[in-house]
Design a protein around this motif. Structure first.
Motif, PDB file in Angstrom:
ATOM      1  N   ASP A   1     -17.655  13.098  23.219  1.00 37.09           N
ATOM      2  CA  ASP A   1     -16.755  11.903  23.710  1.00 37.09           C
ATOM      3  C   ASP A   1     -15.822  11.432  22.479  1.00 37.09           C
ATOM      4  O   ASP A   1     -14.927  10.561  22.000  1.00 37.09           O
ATOM      5  N   PHE A   2     -16.780  11.333  20.990  1.00 34.02           N
ATOM      6  CA  PHE A   2     -15.894  11.060  19.991  1.00 34.02           C
ATOM      7  C   PHE A   2     -15.947  12.309  18.653  1.00 34.02           C
ATOM      8  O   PHE A   2     -17.129  12.768  18.662  1.00 34.02           O
ATOM      9  N   VAL A   3     -15.208  12.829  17.980  1.00 38.40           N
ATOM     10  CA  VAL A   3     -15.761  13.021  16.739  1.00 38.40           C
ATOM     11  C   VAL A   3     -15.075  12.508  14.848  1.00 38.40           C
ATOM     12  O   VAL A   3     -14.062  11.896  15.515  1.00 38.40           O
ATOM     13  N   GLY A   4     -15.798  12.547  14.567  1.00 40.71           N
ATOM     14  CA  GLY A   4     -15.409  12.924  12.915  1.00 40.71           C
ATOM     15  C   GLY A   4     -15.569  13.792  12.173  1.00 40.71           C
ATOM     16  O   GLY A   4     -15.510  14.717  12.167  1.00 40.71           O
ATOM     17  N   SER A   5     -15.474  13.341  10.062  1.00 38.45           N
ATOM     18  CA  SER A   5     -15.137  14.281   9.767  1.00 38.45           C
ATOM     19  C   SER A   5     -16.738  14.107   8.598  1.00 38.45           C
ATOM     20  O   SER A   5     -16.337  12.876   8.182  1.00 38.45           O
ATOM     21  N   GLN A   6     -16.663  14.928   7.300  1.00 36.83           N
ATOM     22  CA  GLN A   6     -16.985  14.735   6.081  1.00 36.83           C
ATOM     23  C   GLN A   6     -15.548  14.379   5.289  1.00 36.83           C
ATOM     24  O   GLN A   6     -14.258  14.494   6.258  1.00 36.83           O
ATOM     25  N   ILE A   7     -15.393  13.150   4.430  1.00 35.14           N
ATOM     26  CA  ILE A   7     -14.190  12.746   3.079  1.00 35.14           C
ATOM     27  C   ILE A   7     -14.373  13.380   1.970  1.00 35.14           C
ATOM     28  O   ILE A   7     -15.753  12.897   1.888  1.00 35.14           O
ATOM     29  N   VAL A   8     -13.401  13.101   1.553  1.00 27.23           N
ATOM     30  CA  VAL A   8     -13.574  13.228  -0.331  1.00 27.23           C
ATOM     31  C   VAL A   8     -12.861  11.234  -0.310  1.00 27.23           C
ATOM     32  O   VAL A   8     -12.251  10.551   0.283  1.00 27.23           O
ATOM     33  N   GLU A   9     -13.213  10.722  -1.495  1.00 24.86           N
ATOM     34  CA  GLU A   9     -12.692   9.934  -1.953  1.00 24.86           C
ATOM     35  C   GLU A   9     -11.836   9.672  -3.018  1.00 24.86           C
ATOM     36  O   GLU A   9     -12.183  10.683  -4.067  1.00 24.86           O
ATOM     37  N   PHE A  10     -10.531   9.214  -3.421  1.00 26.30           N
ATOM     38  CA  PHE A  10      -9.863   9.253  -4.385  1.00 26.30           C
ATOM     39  C   PHE A  10      -9.605   7.617  -5.334  1.00 26.30           C
ATOM     40  O   PHE A  10      -9.299   6.661  -4.639  1.00 26.30           O
ATOM     41  N   GLU A  11      -9.120   7.854  -6.095  1.00 30.21           N
ATOM     42  CA  GLU A  11      -8.520   7.375  -6.530  1.00 30.21           C
ATOM     43  C   GLU A  11      -6.471   6.653  -6.860  1.00 30.21           C
ATOM     44  O   GLU A  11      -6.696   5.322  -6.436  1.00 30.21           O
ATOM     45  N   ASP A  12      -6.689   8.211  -6.835  1.00 34.38           N
ATOM     46  CA  ASP A  12      -4.765   7.903  -6.901  1.00 34.38           C
ATOM     47  C   ASP A  12      -4.411   9.097  -6.278  1.00 34.38           C
ATOM     48  O   ASP A  12      -2.791   8.473  -6.370  1.00 34.38           O
ATOM     49  N   ASP A  13      -4.551  10.431  -6.347  1.00 40.78           N
ATOM     50  CA  ASP A  13      -3.958  11.199  -6.380  1.00 40.78           C
ATOM     51  C   ASP A  13      -5.144  12.172  -4.759  1.00 40.78           C
ATOM     52  O   ASP A  13      -6.194  12.159  -5.517  1.00 40.78           O
ATOM     53  N   PRO A  14      -5.158  12.321  -3.902  1.00 36.26           N
ATOM     54  CA  PRO A  14      -5.975  12.813  -3.012  1.00 36.26           C
ATOM     55  C   PRO A  14      -6.660  14.084  -3.015  1.00 36.26           C
ATOM     56  O   PRO A  14      -7.603  14.711  -2.703  1.00 36.26           O
ATOM     57  N   SER A  15      -5.276  14.560  -3.750  1.00 37.31           N
ATOM     58  CA  SER A  15      -6.026  16.105  -4.581  1.00 37.31           C
ATOM     59  C   SER A  15      -6.589  16.383  -5.577  1.00 37.31           C
ATOM     60  O   SER A  15      -7.199  17.180  -6.191  1.00 37.31           O
ATOM     61  N   ASN A  16      -7.184  14.760  -6.070  1.00 33.05           N
ATOM     62  CA  ASN A  16      -8.095  14.620  -7.257  1.00 33.05           C
ATOM     63  C   ASN A  16      -8.984  14.150  -7.236  1.00 33.05           C
ATOM     64  O   ASN A  16      -9.300  12.731  -7.879  1.00 33.05           O
ATOM     65  N   PRO A  17     -10.001  14.432  -5.722  1.00 36.82           N
ATOM     66  CA  PRO A  17     -11.249  13.144  -5.700  1.00 36.82           C
ATOM     67  C   PRO A  17     -12.121  13.855  -6.458  1.00 36.82           C
ATOM     68  O   PRO A  17     -12.335  13.742  -7.280  1.00 36.82           O
ATOM     69  N   ILE A  18     -12.658  12.434  -6.579  1.00 31.94           N
ATOM     70  CA  ILE A  18     -13.755  12.089  -7.184  1.00 31.94           C
ATOM     71  C   ILE A  18     -15.238  12.142  -6.781  1.00 31.94           C
ATOM     72  O   ILE A  18     -16.235  11.730  -7.358  1.00 31.94           O
ATOM     73  N   ALA A  19     -15.365  12.142  -5.099  1.00 30.01           N
ATOM     74  CA  ALA A  19     -17.349  11.775  -4.733  1.00 30.01           C
ATOM     75  C   ALA A  19     -16.982  13.059  -2.838  1.00 30.01           C
ATOM     76  O   ALA A  19     -15.148  12.744  -2.489  1.00 30.01           O
ATOM     77  N   GLN A  20     -17.279  12.975  -1.977  1.00 29.28           N
ATOM     78  CA  GLN A  20     -17.236  13.482  -0.958  1.00 29.28           C
ATOM     79  C   GLN A  20     -18.103  13.248  -0.657  1.00 29.28           C
ATOM     80  O   GLN A  20     -20.484  12.742  -0.790  1.00 29.28           O
ATOM     81  N   SER A  21     -18.581  12.834   0.929  1.00 34.44           N
ATOM     82  CA  SER A  21     -19.329  12.698   1.415  1.00 34.44           C
ATOM     83  C   SER A  21     -20.612  13.550   2.121  1.00 34.44           C
ATOM     84  O   SER A  21     -20.274  14.640   2.229  1.00 34.44           O
ATOM     85  N   THR A  22     -21.642  12.999   2.808  1.00 32.55           N
ATOM     86  CA  THR A  22     -22.736  14.638   3.125  1.00 32.55           C
ATOM     87  C   THR A  22     -23.052  13.717   4.302  1.00 32.55           C
ATOM     88  O   THR A  22     -24.166  13.636   4.578  1.00 32.55           O
ATOM     89  N   LEU A  23     -22.674  13.442   5.141  1.00 33.42           N
ATOM     90  CA  LEU A  23     -22.880  13.126   6.080  1.00 33.42           C
ATOM     91  C   LEU A  23     -23.360  13.804   7.690  1.00 33.42           C
ATOM     92  O   LEU A  23     -23.528  14.804   7.520  1.00 33.42           O
ATOM     93  N   PRO A  24     -24.309  13.439   8.672  1.00 36.23           N
ATOM     94  CA  PRO A  24     -24.973  14.517   9.482  1.00 36.23           C
ATOM     95  C   PRO A  24     -23.655  15.331  10.212  1.00 36.23           C
ATOM     96  O   PRO A  24     -23.218  14.446   9.817  1.00 36.23           O
TER      97      PRO A  24
END
Length: 301
Positions: free
Chosen positions: A142-165
């Protein structure tokens, strides 16, 4: 059969009707976005472009203009609409109503059963929709999500990643403590969202978690794909908005609401509320450390 099992069967069987037999590459979908006056034009442009670059392209993009916008933002929207007139559906609100109200109205303007959320300052990786649609359709969810990364300036240079169930049971347990999804990564069946009451403006800053919990309570089936498919833009203001005395009242209102609806038990309410209030009271630098170092998978620099 227990009540939750009955709700789950009803939710998934009604929402699967008419599209479950189609391959995910044949299923059209809408993208739901909202923008308000404080957004930066270049961020909105990048977010829109990232949806155009999907390996499974959208059939519709619904963009809610949440109140009057400055000329620079209007120019981005008008340019996009000129280049893609059959793709863009603009929903213009006379005044700023907030994210919950804007998305509720935008959801009703989505012409497809499958609706993907996207924020106006984030970035979707090119295979995001292909992977999420495959899982949603093939597993009858019924719905789907994903892990994400966080970035400040460039999506290809993330600073953190989620650890969701990832799986249903862990997501349901986690939802009693923290938000088990990242909003810009979500793909919904529209009928499941409407069955749960659509987005609401009742809980400012918690519009997404409120909807997710109502959908879970309705027995909706869900997973998080265990890889980052969306990059979320963050800065000091991102963490500052999650703190301060003023923010505590929104935390309290939402958590009390979950308690009154019996989604939280009293012990869950206590375990959820006290740590959030403590984090709210931290200096912004310390709160940023908690979010990026302790509540995320790790940093990349």
């Amino acid at each position: 059969m227990e009540k939750n099992d009955t709700l789950r069967l009803q939710c998934s069987s009604e929402n699967n009707a008419g599209i479950s037999f189609l391959g995910s590459d044949l299923v059209p979908y809408s993208v739901l976005m909202s923008v308000y006056f404080r957004e930066r034009p270049e961020f909105l442009s990048a977010a829109l472009d990232s949806m155009l670059q999907q390996t499974r392209k959208p059939e519709q993009i619904v963009l809610v203009e949440d109140g009057p916008l400055p000329p620079e933002l209007k120019a981005v929207i008008e340019s996009f609409g000129t280049r893609h007139p059959d793709l863009l559906t603009s929903v213009v609100l006379v005044q700023n109503e907030g994210l919950g109200s804007a998305l509720a109205k935008g959801m009703l303007s989505c012409r497809n059963e499958i609706v993907a959320r996207m924020d106006s300052d984030d970035y979707s990786f090119p295979e995001r929709m292909e992977k999420e649609l495959d899982v949603l359709i093939e597993e009858g969810l019924d719905f789907v999500g994903s892990q994400i990364v966080e970035f400040e300036d460039d999506p290809s240079n993330p600073i953190a990643q989620s650890t969701l169930p990832v799986d249903q049971r862990d997501i349901e347990a986690y939802s009693k403590r923290r938000n088990p999804f990242r909003h810009p990564s979500m793909v919904f069946r529209k009928s499941a969202v409407l069955m749960a009451g659509n987005y609401s403006s009742k809980y400012l800053y918690f519009e997404d978690w409120d909807l997710f919990n109502r959908m879970l309570a309705n027995g909706c089936r869900v997973v998080n794909i265990d890889e980052p498919l969306v990059a979320m833009r963050v800065n000091n203001n991102f963490y500052a908005r999650r703190g301060g005395v003023g923010y505590i009242r929104y935390v309290w209102k939402f958590n009390v609401g979950q308690l009154k609806s019996k989604y939280f038990t009293i012990p869950q309410f206590i375990k959820t509320t006290i740590p959030r209030i403590i984090v709210c009271c931290m200096p912004n630098a310390l709160r940023s450390f908690v979010y990026t170092k302790l509540l995320r998978k790790g940093v990349y620099r």
